[in-house]
Design a protein around this motif. Structure first.
Motif, PDB file in Angstrom:
ATOM      1  N   LYS A 157     -66.337  82.721  16.214  1.00 32.88           N
ATOM      2  CA  LYS A 157     -67.352  83.597  15.229  1.00 32.88           C
ATOM      3  C   LYS A 157     -66.894  85.080  14.883  1.00 32.88           C
ATOM      4  O   LYS A 157     -67.570  85.660  16.093  1.00 32.88           O
ATOM      5  CB  LYS A 157     -68.652  83.085  15.971  1.00 32.88           C
ATOM      6  CG  LYS A 157     -68.964  81.500  15.300  1.00 32.88           C
ATOM      7  CD  LYS A 157     -70.742  81.146  15.434  1.00 32.88           C
ATOM      8  CE  LYS A 157     -70.202  79.897  15.207  1.00 32.88           C
ATOM      9  NZ  LYS A 157     -71.885  79.030  15.723  1.00 32.88           N
ATOM     10  N   GLY A 158     -67.734  85.494  14.168  1.00 32.35           N
ATOM     11  CA  GLY A 158     -67.072  87.137  13.193  1.00 32.35           C
ATOM     12  C   GLY A 158     -68.313  87.576  12.759  1.00 32.35           C
ATOM     13  O   GLY A 158     -68.870  87.114  11.960  1.00 32.35           O
ATOM     14  N   ARG A 159     -69.062  89.087  12.943  1.00 33.97           N
ATOM     15  CA  ARG A 159     -69.584  89.568  11.752  1.00 33.97           C
ATOM     16  C   ARG A 159     -68.852  90.581  11.736  1.00 33.97           C
ATOM     17  O   ARG A 159     -68.551  91.530  12.389  1.00 33.97           O
ATOM     18  CB  ARG A 159     -70.625  89.348  12.069  1.00 33.97           C
ATOM     19  CG  ARG A 159     -72.047  88.381  12.320  1.00 33.97           C
ATOM     20  CD  ARG A 159     -73.007  88.572  13.017  1.00 33.97           C
ATOM     21  NE  ARG A 159     -73.970  87.649  13.434  1.00 33.97           N
ATOM     22  CZ  ARG A 159     -75.407  87.286  12.633  1.00 33.97           C
ATOM     23  NH1 ARG A 159     -75.528  88.037  11.357  1.00 33.97           N
ATOM     24  NH2 ARG A 159     -75.823  85.832  12.734  1.00 33.97           N
ATOM     25  N   ASP A 165     -70.595  95.592   8.707  1.00 34.60           N
ATOM     26  CA  ASP A 165     -72.090  96.112   8.931  1.00 34.60           C
ATOM     27  C   ASP A 165     -72.936  94.538   8.508  1.00 34.60           C
ATOM     28  O   ASP A 165     -74.470  94.768   8.085  1.00 34.60           O
ATOM     29  CB  ASP A 165     -72.538  97.077   8.194  1.00 34.60           C
ATOM     30  CG  ASP A 165     -72.057  98.848   7.802  1.00 34.60           C
ATOM     31  OD1 ASP A 165     -71.334  98.664   9.590  1.00 34.60           O
ATOM     32  OD2 ASP A 165     -71.987  98.723   7.644  1.00 34.60           O
ATOM     33  N   ASN A 166     -72.319  93.080   9.665  1.00 34.63           N
ATOM     34  CA  ASN A 166     -72.845  92.579   9.106  1.00 34.63           C
ATOM     35  C   ASN A 166     -72.962  91.183   7.843  1.00 34.63           C
ATOM     36  O   ASN A 166     -73.967  90.617   7.250  1.00 34.63           O
ATOM     37  CB  ASN A 166     -74.549  92.394  10.000  1.00 34.63           C
ATOM     38  CG  ASN A 166     -74.487  92.274  11.475  1.00 34.63           C
ATOM     39  OD1 ASN A 166     -73.149  91.712  11.916  1.00 34.63           O
ATOM     40  ND2 ASN A 166     -75.619  92.586  11.923  1.00 34.63           N
ATOM     41  N   LYS A 167     -72.686  92.344   6.680  1.00 29.04           N
ATOM     42  CA  LYS A 167     -72.503  91.544   5.488  1.00 29.04           C
ATOM     43  C   LYS A 167     -71.928  90.369   5.165  1.00 29.04           C
ATOM     44  O   LYS A 167     -71.931  89.622   4.508  1.00 29.04           O
ATOM     45  CB  LYS A 167     -72.413  92.775   4.526  1.00 29.04           C
ATOM     46  CG  LYS A 167     -72.749  93.988   4.234  1.00 29.04           C
ATOM     47  CD  LYS A 167     -72.554  95.099   3.161  1.00 29.04           C
ATOM     48  CE  LYS A 167     -73.334  96.068   3.043  1.00 29.04           C
ATOM     49  NZ  LYS A 167     -73.242  97.234   1.525  1.00 29.04           N
ATOM     50  N   LEU A 168     -70.956  90.200   5.964  1.00 29.41           N
ATOM     51  CA  LEU A 168     -69.812  89.117   5.902  1.00 29.41           C
ATOM     52  C   LEU A 168     -69.905  88.204   7.584  1.00 29.41           C
ATOM     53  O   LEU A 168     -69.527  89.145   8.809  1.00 29.41           O
ATOM     54  CB  LEU A 168     -67.998  89.777   5.992  1.00 29.41           C
ATOM     55  CG  LEU A 168     -67.105  88.327   5.822  1.00 29.41           C
ATOM     56  CD1 LEU A 168     -67.282  87.412   5.127  1.00 29.41           C
ATOM     57  CD2 LEU A 168     -66.130  89.220   6.263  1.00 29.41           C
ATOM     58  N   GLN A 169     -69.745  86.479   7.044  1.00 37.01           N
ATOM     59  CA  GLN A 169     -69.949  86.535   8.398  1.00 37.01           C
ATOM     60  C   GLN A 169     -68.447  85.133   8.265  1.00 37.01           C
ATOM     61  O   GLN A 169     -68.737  85.083   7.636  1.00 37.01           O
ATOM     62  CB  GLN A 169     -71.559  85.791   9.055  1.00 37.01           C
ATOM     63  CG  GLN A 169     -72.134  86.326   9.202  1.00 37.01           C
ATOM     64  CD  GLN A 169     -73.713  85.744   9.274  1.00 37.01           C
ATOM     65  OE1 GLN A 169     -73.820  84.455   9.661  1.00 37.01           O
ATOM     66  NE2 GLN A 169     -74.518  86.345   8.807  1.00 37.01           N
ATOM     67  N   LYS A 173     -69.523  83.567   5.034  1.00 35.38           N
ATOM     68  CA  LYS A 173     -70.721  84.027   4.541  1.00 35.38           C
ATOM     69  C   LYS A 173     -70.665  85.221   4.373  1.00 35.38           C
ATOM     70  O   LYS A 173     -70.797  86.673   4.452  1.00 35.38           O
ATOM     71  CB  LYS A 173     -72.157  83.748   5.353  1.00 35.38           C
ATOM     72  CG  LYS A 173     -73.481  83.254   4.817  1.00 35.38           C
ATOM     73  CD  LYS A 173     -74.579  83.718   5.509  1.00 35.38           C
ATOM     74  CE  LYS A 173     -75.181  82.158   6.209  1.00 35.38           C
ATOM     75  NZ  LYS A 173     -76.220  82.220   6.511  1.00 35.38           N
ATOM     76  N   ARG A 187     -72.998  88.462   1.975  1.00 35.25           N
ATOM     77  CA  ARG A 187     -73.818  88.975   0.866  1.00 35.25           C
ATOM     78  C   ARG A 187     -73.401  90.213   0.469  1.00 35.25           C
ATOM     79  O   ARG A 187     -73.329  90.909   1.209  1.00 35.25           O
ATOM     80  CB  ARG A 187     -75.097  89.703   2.516  1.00 35.25           C
ATOM     81  CG  ARG A 187     -76.738  90.075   2.053  1.00 35.25           C
ATOM     82  CD  ARG A 187     -77.163  90.430   3.266  1.00 35.25           C
ATOM     83  NE  ARG A 187     -76.853  91.727   3.470  1.00 35.25           N
ATOM     84  CZ  ARG A 187     -77.032  92.269   5.222  1.00 35.25           C
ATOM     85  NH1 ARG A 187     -77.359  91.428   6.290  1.00 35.25           N
ATOM     86  NH2 ARG A 187     -76.555  93.657   4.828  1.00 35.25           N
ATOM     87  N   THR A 197     -76.118  85.769  -1.330  1.00 38.69           N
ATOM     88  CA  THR A 197     -75.476  85.634  -0.569  1.00 38.69           C
ATOM     89  C   THR A 197     -74.298  84.477  -1.084  1.00 38.69           C
ATOM     90  O   THR A 197     -75.085  83.410  -1.739  1.00 38.69           O
ATOM     91  CB  THR A 197     -76.080  84.861   0.247  1.00 38.69           C
ATOM     92  OG1 THR A 197     -77.038  85.926   1.201  1.00 38.69           O
ATOM     93  CG2 THR A 197     -75.076  84.553   1.468  1.00 38.69           C
ATOM     94  N   ARG A 246     -71.584  81.702  -0.125  1.00 38.74           N
ATOM     95  CA  ARG A 246     -70.912  81.199   0.845  1.00 38.74           C
ATOM     96  C   ARG A 246     -69.832  79.499   0.935  1.00 38.74           C
ATOM     97  O   ARG A 246     -69.549  79.713  -0.352  1.00 38.74           O
ATOM     98  CB  ARG A 246     -71.985  79.872   1.847  1.00 38.74           C
ATOM     99  CG  ARG A 246     -73.406  80.474   2.018  1.00 38.74           C
ATOM    100  CD  ARG A 246     -74.838  79.558   1.934  1.00 38.74           C
ATOM    101  NE  ARG A 246     -74.806  78.482   0.717  1.00 38.74           N
ATOM    102  CZ  ARG A 246     -75.262  78.776   0.129  1.00 38.74           C
ATOM    103  NH1 ARG A 246     -75.644  79.797  -0.336  1.00 38.74           N
ATOM    104  NH2 ARG A 246     -75.202  77.898  -0.494  1.00 38.74           N
TER     105      ARG A 246
END
Length: 181
Positions: free
Chosen positions: A32-34, A37-41, A89, A91, A97, A99
């Protein structure tokens, strides 16, 4: 790595049909990775499920009257499911969001002969599509009161899969389909 267990039992309607416990060994690994700046998971998982004495339940009917039907559970065989799942996911705005998910499976019976004349060995498990793909979008609409309204649209595609009637040795094919909510 984990294990599972489903107790055995007997079919009351048939009087003496006993089935053994089902056992499962599950192997799973993933990442798992972000990003951004945490907009993409992003997430990826590979798995293998090894079943011993897999239990299957099927309705058997004495006549065309549904009241004459009973559900019987039997031990099908050993079975193996190998798969890959991918999820993402993004943002796209402060309130939106996007998905997506994909799953690919290879699910097969081991040596499985439900009757003396029917052989499902090395064939696909029931209700096990080889691929599913989903896409969705969620948007939050903030209200001046501080509450918000959330709207979501999702669509999913599934490849075809089989459904068996082991008592008579027939396999029905559910065609591939889309479902949108």
């Amino acid at each position: 790595v984990s294990t599972g267990y489903k107790a055995g039992g007997f079919n009351a309607a048939s009087g003496s049909s006993i089935y053994k416990p089902e056992k499962l060994k599950s192997y799973e690994a993933g990442l798992k990775g972000r990003f951004l700046d945490n907009k993409l998971q992003l997430a990826a998982t590979v798995f293998r499920y090894d079943y011993k004495d897999m239990q299957l339940s099927a309705a058997t009917c004495l006549t065309d009257d549904p009241a004459s039907c009973n559900t019987n559970t039997t031990n099908a065989s050993d079975a193996t499911i190998n798969g890959l799942e991918l999820e993402g996911k993004l943002r796209v705005s402060a309130d939106g969001t996007l998905r997506t998910n994909m799953a690919f499976t290879d699910a097969k019976f081991g040596d499985y002969r439900p009757t003396q004349t029917v052989d499902f060995s090395d064939q696909s498990l029931d209700r096990a599509p080889s691929a599913t793909i989903g896409l969705g979008y969620t948007h939050h609409f903030p209200l001046s009161s501080g509450a918000d309204i959330t709207a979501t649209v999702d669509t999913r595609h599934s490849t075809s899969y089989l459904i068996s009637d082991p008592a008579v040795g027939i396999r029905f094919r559910q065609p591939s389909f889309y479902r949108t909510d």
